[in-house]
Design a protein around this motif. Structure first.
Motif, mmCIF file in Angstrom:
data_model
loop_
_atom_site.group_PDB
_atom_site.id
_atom_site.type_symbol
_atom_site.label_atom_id
_atom_site.label_comp_id
_atom_site.label_asym_id
_atom_site.label_seq_id
_atom_site.Cartn_x
_atom_site.Cartn_y
_atom_site.Cartn_z
ATOM 1 N N ASN A 38 1.438 10.976 7.363
ATOM 2 C CA ASN A 38 1.605 11.344 8.771
ATOM 3 C C ASN A 38 0.360 11.041 9.593
ATOM 4 O OD1 ASN A 38 4.210 12.224 8.362
ATOM 5 N ND2 ASN A 38 3.676 14.383 8.182
ATOM 6 N N SER A 39 -0.805 11.090 8.958
ATOM 7 C CA SER A 39 -2.043 10.797 9.677
ATOM 8 C C SER A 39 -2.325 9.300 9.785
ATOM 9 C CB SER A 39 -3.226 11.487 8.989
ATOM 10 O OG SER A 39 -3.486 10.898 7.719
ATOM 11 N N GLY A 40 -1.504 8.477 9.109
ATOM 12 C CA GLY A 40 -1.710 7.030 9.154
ATOM 13 C C GLY A 40 -2.820 6.555 8.247
ATOM 14 N N ALA A 41 -3.115 7.313 7.188
ATOM 15 C CA ALA A 41 -4.197 6.943 6.281
ATOM 16 C C ALA A 41 -3.892 5.633 5.563
ATOM 17 C CB ALA A 41 -4.413 8.058 5.247
ATOM 18 N N PHE A 42 -4.946 4.861 5.322
ATOM 19 C CA PHE A 42 -4.903 3.622 4.545
ATOM 20 C C PHE A 42 -4.002 2.560 5.160
ATOM 21 C CE2 PHE A 42 -5.501 7.267 1.679
ATOM 22 C CZ PHE A 42 -6.816 7.027 1.318
ATOM 23 N N GLY A 43 -3.798 2.638 6.479
ATOM 24 C CA GLY A 43 -3.115 1.571 7.191
ATOM 25 C C GLY A 43 -1.629 1.727 7.357
ATOM 26 N N ASP A 78 -9.604 -3.913 6.350
ATOM 27 C CA ASP A 78 -9.476 -3.665 7.788
ATOM 28 C C ASP A 78 -8.442 -2.590 8.100
ATOM 29 O OD1 ASP A 78 -10.327 -4.543 10.484
ATOM 30 O OD2 ASP A 78 -8.222 -5.094 10.716
ATOM 31 N N ASP A 79 -7.570 -2.269 7.132
ATOM 32 C CA ASP A 79 -6.549 -1.250 7.367
ATOM 33 C C ASP A 79 -7.077 0.172 7.164
ATOM 34 O OD1 ASP A 79 -4.632 -3.221 7.856
ATOM 35 O OD2 ASP A 79 -4.250 -3.455 5.710
ATOM 36 N N THR A 108 0.855 -1.186 0.000
ATOM 37 C CA THR A 108 0.000 0.000 0.000
ATOM 38 C C THR A 108 0.889 1.233 0.000
ATOM 39 O OG1 THR A 108 -1.717 -1.173 1.258
ATOM 40 C CG2 THR A 108 -1.842 1.234 1.189
ATOM 41 N N PHE A 109 0.714 2.105 -0.994
ATOM 42 C CA PHE A 109 1.532 3.312 -1.130
ATOM 43 C C PHE A 109 0.709 4.540 -0.737
ATOM 44 C CE2 PHE A 109 2.723 0.239 -4.417
ATOM 45 C CZ PHE A 109 4.059 0.021 -4.102
ATOM 46 N N VAL A 110 1.297 5.395 0.083
ATOM 47 C CA VAL A 110 0.680 6.674 0.439
ATOM 48 C C VAL A 110 1.751 7.741 0.242
ATOM 49 C CG1 VAL A 110 -0.577 7.985 2.185
ATOM 50 C CG2 VAL A 110 -0.812 5.496 2.098
#
Length: 319
Positions: free
Chosen positions: A193-198, A284-285, A184-186
């Motif tokens: 920094n917000s922990g989006a998408f796991g 679930d992430d 998973t790439f963010v």
């Protein structure tokens, strides 16, 4: 989600085996014709509008458009198959006195390479790669100040190997991979920094300064089961069922990520067609947030089922 995943898997399996007498049966050629490359391209455009002039029930002028482009390049011989496709979907909705809003956004690449040691076998050793992301920013409308997603935020990559059953690989496949990498790439600093998408979020000090930046890549290794089935219900109506179930070995094994699409394609003539479909996801992430009593603060509420339904009428060109 384990119960839901089981029910969906059983539904997909029943679709494979259910063959009512009223279903349209299309004759297929089984004779081997030698090594073959096949390329197909499809461009579709769906448009809908509503215009109101002195309409006493009221209403808002609006127009919606959706572009769907798909290119497929496949190779097959007695022992090998190599299927590749690229898919792009993008939709916009514009209403009077309101900014344009995105309704659909997908960019996806697939490449599947299979080998069978016996030309009469219905089983293939298969390696699969899937990549998908979106093209433009996503928002929780009407708030357009803070994007909730961007290009490559998220982006998903699946790569693994396993076995595939495909008696007719154009219409049916059942694939099982005991070891599949999911990345998973963010690639956006704020979302990472917000922990989006796991992904692992950043560490902040008491003043809100970043001590440790959030990670931009999350890696998982797990088991993947997919099912794809296409069938003509009647001469001009085709249904496609696509189901993907994934569970990570390390992080809460047995908690299943679900991606399930059910699409109906209605062909009016060579150019005009309509389509109706539903798309269900559970990951679930991907956690949701709920507002607290303190303004501007949110609590994590856990993952939720995502669902989308769409209906379109337009023109399509195959070449």
């Amino acid at each position: 989600m384990r119960t839901l995943a089981l029910l969906i898997a059983l539904f997909g399996f029943n679709m494979l085996n259910a063959q009512p007498d009223w279903l349209y049966i299309e004759e297929e050629e089984d004779d081997y014709k030698g090594p073959e490359w096949v390329q197909k391209n499809k461009v579709a455009l769906d448009i809908s509008e509503a215009v109101f002039v002195n309409w006493n029930e009221g209403g808002t002028n609006s127009i919606s458009g959706l572009v769907d482009v798909k290119s497929v390049v496949n190779y097959s011989d007695k022992y090998y198959v190599w299927n590749n496709d690229a898919h792009l979907r993008y939709g916009l909705n514009m209403q009077e006195e309101r900014e344009a809003r995105k309704t659909d956004d997908l960019f996806e690449l697939n490449s599947n390479l299979g080998y069978t040691p016996n030309e009469d076998s219905d089983w293939f050793y298969m390696a699969r790669l899937n990549f998908r992301t979106q093209l433009s920013n996503g928002y929780n409308y009407p708030n357009k100040d803070n994007p909730i997603s961007k290009f490559m935020a998220p982006g998903y990559l699946f790569f693994g190997g396993g076995m595939e059953y495909g008696k007719n690989k154009k219409n049916l496949s059942l694939y099982f991979s005991p070891l599949t990498l999911k990345a998973t790439f963010v690639f956006d600093e704020t979302l990472a920094n917000s922990g989006a998408f796991g992904v692992t979020p950043a560490v902040f000090d008491d003043q809100g300064n970043v001590i440790t930046p959030g990670e931009q890549i999350r890696r998982e290794f797990g088991v993947l089961l997919t099912n794809t089935y296409k069938r003509k219900l009647v001469k001009n109506i085709e249904v496609t069922n696509q189901l993907s179930l994934y569970s990570d070995y390390i992080n809460n094994f047995g908690n299943v990520d679900i991606d399930w699409r059910l699409d109906f394609d209605f062909k009016v003539n060579s150019f005009v067609r309509a389509n109706f479909g539903t798309h269900l996801r559970y990951d679930d992430d991907i956690k949701t947030l709920e507002e607290t009593d303190v303004e501007g603060e949110f609590d994590e509420a856990g993952a939720k089922v995502q669902w989308k339904q769409f209906l379109g009428v337009g023109v399509a060109f195959d070449f």
